[in-house]
Design an enzyme around this catalytic site. Structure first.
Site, PDB file in Angstrom:
ATOM      1  N   CYS A   1      -8.802   1.523  -3.199  1.00  0.00           N
ATOM      2  CA  CYS A   1      -9.376   0.497  -2.330  1.00  0.00           C
ATOM      3  C   CYS A   1      -9.917   1.135  -1.048  1.00  0.00           C
ATOM      4  CB  CYS A   1      -8.339  -0.573  -1.987  1.00  0.00           C
ATOM      5  SG  CYS A   1      -9.041  -1.892  -0.962  1.00  0.00           S
TER       6      CYS A   1
ATOM      7  N   CYS B   1      -9.241  -0.794   2.268  1.00  0.00           N
ATOM      8  CA  CYS B   1      -7.869  -0.606   2.743  1.00  0.00           C
ATOM      9  C   CYS B   1      -7.678   0.805   3.299  1.00  0.00           C
ATOM     10  CB  CYS B   1      -6.865  -0.884   1.634  1.00  0.00           C
ATOM     11  SG  CYS B   1      -6.819  -2.641   1.138  1.00  0.00           S
TER      12      CYS B   1
END
Length: 175
Positions: free
Chosen positions: A132, A135
């Site tokens: 991700c 993130c």
């Protein structure tokens, strides 16, 4: 399974992973990360691999308080949720989803029970394993703001990468 047994279980084509396993786990003090930070990143990364042999080897290898173990479990678990959700909002063509409130509880991020920067390092490594980018960017910003140097960020990612590769080789061999 001890770390030495984990290394022995890796096939010849994973020789580089065997060599890297000991090296990345000996990173305490290296690149500004404490021994506790390295242990936490290793534990959270091991949990993120979902591989019992890797989890057992790392659990036996590192010295960690109960609070650190619980935080590592929390980081792996909360990032399992967040990495899917935020990767979706980032990758989907319709940007309306990124503007919507997540409506997901994430209280552990604000109160992980250990040093916040160490928890962010764990979350960063797990986010890298889970792929991700959104993130990863958020966690890198937090750890840099917390005083971690880029070399420390790289060390956390190397730990996650090597443990993920060890789990991959073991999965290949189990088929």
């Amino acid at each position: 399974m001890a770390l030495s047994e984990l290394k022995s279980a890796l096939p010849d084509y994973a020789k580089d992973i065997k060599l890297n396993l000991g090296r990345v786990l000996a990173a305490d003090g290296m690149d500004g990360l404490s021994k506790e930070a390295v242990a936490g990143v290793a534990l959270a990364s091991a949990y993120a691999t979902k591989n019992a042999a890797v989890i057992t080897a790392i659990t036996e290898e590192v010295t960690a308080s109960d609070a650190l173990v619980e935080a590592a479990k929390a980081a792996a678990t909360i990032m399992a949720m967040n990495n899917i959700y935020y990767r979706f909002t980032h990758l989907v063509s319709d940007n309306q989803y990124a503007k919507m409130p997540a409506n997901l509880r994430m209280n552990v991020i604000g109160n992980p029970g250990i040093d916040k920067v160490d928890f962010e390092l764990m979350s960063l490594a797990v986010s890298a394993i889970n792929g991700c980018g959104m993130c990863m960017d958020a966690h890198v910003a937090e750890v840099i703001k917390g005083g971690v140097k880029p070399a420390g960020v790289q060390t956390a990612i190397r730990i996650g990468a090597v443990l993920s590769a060890a789990a991959q080789a073991l999965a290949i061999e189990s088929v």
